[in-house]
Structures are given as structure tokens and as C-alpha cells.
Design an enzyme around this catalytic site. Structure first.
Site, PDB file in Angstrom:
ATOM      1  N   PRO A   2     -15.470  12.340 -15.591  1.00  0.00           N
ATOM      2  CA  PRO A   2     -15.133  12.680 -14.309  1.00  0.00           C
ATOM      3  C   PRO A   2     -14.240  11.293 -13.559  1.00  0.00           C
ATOM      4  CG  PRO A   2     -17.672  12.224 -14.413  1.00  0.00           C
ATOM      5  CD  PRO A   2     -16.767  11.699 -15.514  1.00  0.00           C
ATOM      6  N   GLU A   3     -13.215  11.598 -13.428  1.00  0.00           N
ATOM      7  CA  GLU A   3     -12.352  10.889 -12.248  1.00  0.00           C
ATOM      8  C   GLU A   3     -12.296  11.805 -11.094  1.00  0.00           C
ATOM      9  OE1 GLU A   3      -8.967   8.489 -14.009  1.00  0.00           O
ATOM     10  OE2 GLU A   3     -10.029   8.956 -16.001  1.00  0.00           O
ATOM     11  N   HIS A  90     -31.288  16.758 -21.016  1.00  0.00           N
ATOM     12  CA  HIS A  90     -30.099  16.244 -20.224  1.00  0.00           C
ATOM     13  C   HIS A  90     -30.091  16.642 -18.826  1.00  0.00           C
ATOM     14  CE1 HIS A  90     -29.374  13.859 -23.632  1.00  0.00           C
ATOM     15  NE2 HIS A  90     -28.981  14.986 -24.409  1.00  0.00           N
ATOM     16  N   ARG A 108     -25.932  10.253 -20.364  1.00  0.00           N
ATOM     17  CA  ARG A 108     -25.890   8.863 -20.369  1.00  0.00           C
ATOM     18  C   ARG A 108     -26.657   8.581 -19.067  1.00  0.00           C
ATOM     19  NH1 ARG A 108     -20.101   6.337 -21.746  1.00  0.00           N
ATOM     20  NH2 ARG A 108     -21.662   4.562 -22.084  1.00  0.00           N
TER      21      ARG A 108
END
Length: 272
Positions: A2-3, A90, A108
Site C-alpha cells: 500500500p502506497e 492474519h 506482517r
DNA sequence: CTATGGACCTGAATGC
DNA sequence: TGCATTCAGGTCCATA
């Protein structure tokens, strides 16, 4: 993943649906980057009045009184649906509302969901203070951008990533914008001429706006909260192309490391 | 104040 | 097949 474009596409994909929904419950999985900052029960009963974005943060406005900041980190993505399967390994945050469940999936766990009692932005949270201007907003204009670069001695690539001048430009789009502008990523920001600063300004706007318009591109799987993939039409000119020929001049693309992040550029097209 | 490096965490790809 | 190493879209924080 994600940007800014991916975050914006995510926002657009669920903002209308969750708007005016009442929170029925919230639940957490494993710890994210920061603690939520309130009891999950205290969210119950409030209404999500809207979803905004600041840089790479999603901001859920709550009524009465409150704000949920959501960040996708490196590997986060969001799902919104009336019926979702039980949280998986997750899935670390669920916001169950009368209109559907908003779920943060983040292997993460560099992402976060943080509650703030403040409703108004800027000093709302220290995470939001110190952020630069929105690249797709009216305050991002060439002369001010050039002036801001004048005050930074660091390499231009690092200045873009730092987000103090302009927000939302991540590693991929920083490389791409610098390629579009013909600027070597190692060039010190304060040495960039007015003309080149203006070109870079235009490149940033173009690359981000195009990516948003195409539904969030980028190289790997990206999908919005409805599970739809981006269009992938914005194929990278330099990012992740080390050793491959430059699409403009054929020279081999170079990879260097700046601040422990990969930078890709064309040594011929991008001059210091 | 700036600049640097480390920290957080998991999974995929690569190398021996 | 197994195991170690490297790398990945972010960004805060301690240290010099």
C-alpha cells in the site's frame, strides 16, 4: 502493497458502504504495531460517519466523538463485506457494523488501528502531526514544493519517502516519479533547480493520480476491500527492473540501496 | 536540528 | 528435501 493510491482505492471501495453504519462489535487478533488505545467495547454503539484519508492513513470518523486511524503497513489489506468467514491467522481487526464487517488482514503486522478521541485532524494524533501536504490536494503546488526542497540536504529519494514535504509517495512511486522527471535519486534535494522541481511535482501528481484512476496498480496482487484487483496498467518503468533495459533508452536499470531500501533508476535518463 | 541504523513481523524466493 | 539467507509496498525511535 500500500502506497497512497492503494490506500485511496481501498478507502473508495468501502467508504460509502460503511458510512452511517452503527458499530455492533470490534475484535482484535494478534498485536499490531500499536495498541488500539481503547477497549473494543467502547466502540460498540457508535456510528461511522465517514472515511477520510491522510497520507497512508485511513481515518474513520466516529459519532459520538472519536476517530479510528488505520494504517496498512507493508502487507495490510482491508475487506468489507456483509458476511465474512471467521478471522484467519492474519486477520487482526474486525469492526462489525450494521452494514457489514470491516476487516484488516495484515500478515506482517506493521499496520495498526489506533483510536483517538480527537475528531479534528492535524494534532489529532501524533501519528498525523508532521505530515507533509497531500499530493493530490490543492495545497501541493510547484513553487511551494521547490521551496520545501530547498530546505532539505538529503537525497531527493529519501526526502520523498520521509513524508515531511509531501505524503503518500512510497518506494515504488518515488522511483517511478523520479524516472519520469529525469532526476537521479541520489541528487540532494536542495540542489534541484526550479525547473526540475516543477517537473518532479508534475510527475508525482501524474503517477499517483493515474494509479488511483486505475484502481491501484503496483506489481503484485493488490485488491480493494471488495476483493477486486487493480488493473496493472501502470507497469513500472524502473521499479524492480535491475539489469533490464530502460524502456526509454535501453541502458540497463541500476539498483542501489538508500536508507536500506532499494532504489531503481536509469543512469542515462536520470541525471544528478 | 539532521543523519543513520535498528526495530517491528511473516512469507516467498533463492542458494547450497 | 532441508535449512540458511535475502528481500519485500512503512515508519517510528534511539543514538550520534
Amino acid at each position: 502493497m500500500p502506497e497512497l493510491p492503494e490506500v485511496e482505492v481501498t478507502r473508495l471501495s468501502f467508504a460509502d458502504q460503511i458510512s452511517k453504519a452503527r458499530i455492533k462489535a470490534a475484535s482484535l487478533g494478534k498485536p499490531l504495531r500499536w495498541p488500539l488505545g481503547c477497549a473494543t467495547e467502547s466502540l460498540t454503539g457508535r456510528t461511522v460517519t465517514g472515511v477520510r484519508r491522510r497520507g497512508k492513513y485511513l481515518l474513520l470518523d466516529l459519532q459520538p466523538q472519536g476517530l479510528l486511524l488505520m494504517h496498512l503497513g507493508m502487507s495490510g489489506s482491508v475487506m468489507f463485506d456483509r458476511h465474512l468467514p471467521p478471522p484467519g491467522k492474519h486477520d487482526h481487526f474486525d469492526l462489525v457494523t450494521t452494514h457489514g464487517t470491516l476487516r484488516l488482514h495484515d500478515p506482517r503486522r506493521f499496520g495498526a488501528v489506533v483510536y483517538s478521541t480527537r475528531q479534528d485532524d492535524e494534532p489529532a494524533h501524533k501519528l498525523l502531526s508532521g505530515l507533509g501536504v497531500e499530493p493530490l490536494g490543492p495545497d501541493f503546488e510547484p513553487a511551494a514544493f521547490h521551496r520545501a526542497l530547498k530546505g532539505k540536504a538529503a537525497a531527493i529519494k529519501q526526502v520523498l519517502l520521509a513524508g515531511q514535504v509531501v505524503v503518500g509517495v512510497g518506494n515504488i512511486y518515488a522511483c517511478e516519479a523520479l524516472f519520469m522527471a529525469g532526476i537521479r535519486p541520489t541528487t540532494r534535494a536542495h540542489k534541484i533547480s526550479r525547473a526540475r522541481a516543477h517537473r518532479l511535482h508534475a510527475a508525482i501528481v501524474e503517477v499517483l493520480a493515474r494509479a488511483v484512476a486505475q484502481g491501484g496498480s503496483t506489481l503484485r496482487d493488490f485488491s480493494n476491500a471488495m476483493g477486486q484487483a487493480g488493473h496493472f496498467q501502470l507497469t513500472a518503468q524502473v521499479y524492480d527492473r535491475a539489469g533490464l533495459p530502460c524502456k526509454q533508452c535501453g541502458a540497463p536499470i541500476r539498483r542501489i540501496v538508500q536508507q536500506q531500501r532499494s532504489t531503481y533508476y536509469c543512469p542515462a535518463c536520470q541525471r544528478p
